[in-house]
Scaffold this motif. Sequence first.
Motif, PDB file in Angstrom:
ATOM      1  N   TRP A 135       0.857  -1.184   0.000  1.00 30.79           N
ATOM      2  CA  TRP A 135       0.000   0.000   0.000  1.00 30.79           C
ATOM      3  C   TRP A 135       0.892   1.231   0.000  1.00 30.79           C
ATOM      4  O   TRP A 135       1.810   1.351   0.809  1.00 30.79           O
ATOM      5  N   GLU A 136       0.624   2.123  -0.936  1.00 28.39           N
ATOM      6  CA  GLU A 136       1.409   3.344  -1.029  1.00 28.39           C
ATOM      7  C   GLU A 136       0.489   4.549  -0.878  1.00 28.39           C
ATOM      8  O   GLU A 136      -0.493   4.669  -1.609  1.00 28.39           O
ATOM      9  N   PRO A 137       0.782   5.424   0.053  1.00 22.38           N
ATOM     10  CA  PRO A 137      -0.048   6.614   0.256  1.00 22.38           C
ATOM     11  C   PRO A 137      -0.222   7.390  -1.051  1.00 22.38           C
ATOM     12  O   PRO A 137       0.746   7.578  -1.802  1.00 22.38           O
ATOM     13  N   GLY A 138      -1.445   7.800  -1.309  1.00 26.16           N
ATOM     14  CA  GLY A 138      -1.716   8.566  -2.516  1.00 26.16           C
ATOM     15  C   GLY A 138      -2.151   7.726  -3.690  1.00 26.16           C
ATOM     16  O   GLY A 138      -2.652   8.245  -4.693  1.00 26.16           O
ATOM     17  N   LYS A 139      -1.950   6.410  -3.574  1.00 23.69           N
ATOM     18  CA  LYS A 139      -2.372   5.504  -4.642  1.00 23.69           C
ATOM     19  C   LYS A 139      -3.567   4.694  -4.169  1.00 23.69           C
ATOM     20  O   LYS A 139      -3.651   4.304  -2.998  1.00 23.69           O
ATOM     21  N   GLU A 140      -4.474   4.428  -5.093  1.00 15.09           N
ATOM     22  CA  GLU A 140      -5.684   3.694  -4.737  1.00 15.09           C
ATOM     23  C   GLU A 140      -5.394   2.197  -4.699  1.00 15.09           C
ATOM     24  O   GLU A 140      -4.790   1.635  -5.604  1.00 15.09           O
ATOM     25  N   GLY A 141      -5.843   1.543  -3.611  1.00 16.43           N
ATOM     26  CA  GLY A 141      -5.714   0.099  -3.510  1.00 16.43           C
ATOM     27  C   GLY A 141      -4.297  -0.369  -3.217  1.00 16.43           C
ATOM     28  O   GLY A 141      -3.401   0.412  -2.899  1.00 16.43           O
ATOM     29  N   TRP A 142      -4.125  -1.672  -3.328  1.00 14.27           N
ATOM     30  CA  TRP A 142      -2.855  -2.317  -3.038  1.00 14.27           C
ATOM     31  C   TRP A 142      -2.254  -2.858  -4.317  1.00 14.27           C
ATOM     32  O   TRP A 142      -2.951  -3.226  -5.250  1.00 14.27           O
ATOM     33  N   SER A 143      -0.941  -2.965  -4.357  1.00 12.85           N
ATOM     34  CA  SER A 143      -0.262  -3.578  -5.492  1.00 12.85           C
ATOM     35  C   SER A 143       0.521  -4.792  -4.996  1.00 12.85           C
ATOM     36  O   SER A 143       0.968  -4.831  -3.855  1.00 12.85           O
ATOM     37  N   TRP A 144       0.658  -5.774  -5.861  1.00 14.39           N
ATOM     38  CA  TRP A 144       1.339  -7.011  -5.484  1.00 14.39           C
ATOM     39  C   TRP A 144       2.843  -6.843  -5.655  1.00 14.39           C
ATOM     40  O   TRP A 144       3.316  -6.456  -6.712  1.00 14.39           O
ATOM     41  N   ASP A 145       3.601  -7.158  -4.598  1.00 12.46           N
ATOM     42  CA  ASP A 145       5.049  -6.999  -4.651  1.00 12.46           C
ATOM     43  C   ASP A 145       5.727  -8.095  -3.820  1.00 12.46           C
ATOM     44  O   ASP A 145       5.926  -7.941  -2.616  1.00 12.46           O
ATOM     45  N   PRO A 146       6.114  -9.206  -4.464  1.00  8.13           N
ATOM     46  CA  PRO A 146       6.792 -10.286  -3.746  1.00  8.13           C
ATOM     47  C   PRO A 146       8.307 -10.195  -3.843  1.00  8.13           C
ATOM     48  O   PRO A 146       9.004 -11.194  -3.661  1.00  8.13           O
TER      49      PRO A 146
END
Length: 302
Positions: A81-92
């Motif tokens: 989760w990055e502030p300012g961006k909508e939703g979550w992104s996958w990062d393994p």
Amino acid sequence: MKRNRLGKSELYVSEIGLGCMSLGKDKGKAAALIHEAMDKGINFLDTADLYDEGLNEEIVGEAVRGRRSDVVIATKVGNRWEPGKEGWSWDPSKAYIKSAVKDSLRRLQTDYIDLYQLHGGTLEDPIPETIEAFEELKQEGLIRYYGISSIRPNVIREYAERSNIVSVMSQYSILDRRPEEQVLPLLAEKGISLIARGPVAKGILTEAGAAKEAKGYLDYDKKELAALRAALSEAGGNSRGLAHRAIRYALANPAVATVIPGASSLEQLLHNIAAGDAEELTAAELEAIRRLSKSNRYEQHR
């Protein structure tokens, strides 16, 4: 409460755990539920950095302060989760995992995580790099063991073959018997434990579950759910309630170390805990349940 060994680890977890996602955002209420769970013998608490943008981890950390050695804390990583961006992104990626663990440790107010789980995963991930991140965290003493939370057999197979995971968290219940086809036999062969989430299938497999039938569940429609609930209740007699039979069904597989039903109220929590005192299902009861329910199969990610 009975405790089972988690895979080949030195962790022994209560057969009824607490899925903390449903605790809510009220810190006082959530802490009271965690304390009650611990006092009644639950020692396995499952959370994730994803839940309420880290607040759930904070709640767990505050609740177990002073009693850290009494619990096995499991949390998860991979959803960024990055502030300012909508939703979550996958990062393994290795870099993200080794960075995110520090934030989880801070929120949980602990020096180590008992079980760190990859929260998802695909075959397109940099799997060797992901495994390397977990192995380094073990060597650094920041985590004791690691696992994966996934419903994808092809991904689970990769980690079972290539890594030192001690557990797989996956959905498993009378209404979702997909793990029985491939996943549970594989885990039994490898000495890896299943952490079964959703044992009462969003509340459908409870005494009050009729109100939750309308939307169906996997390949069951409303009518099929109503018929199955009635059949299960009739076949079960008066020895156990429906929810307790559902929980005992998941626990009947020897590869399952613990089930983690959620609880948002004291009543739900105590009812879940009581399943630990319910008699185990007999071979005849298990066969009857399998006969009445569908033997689901994974259609994707095989």
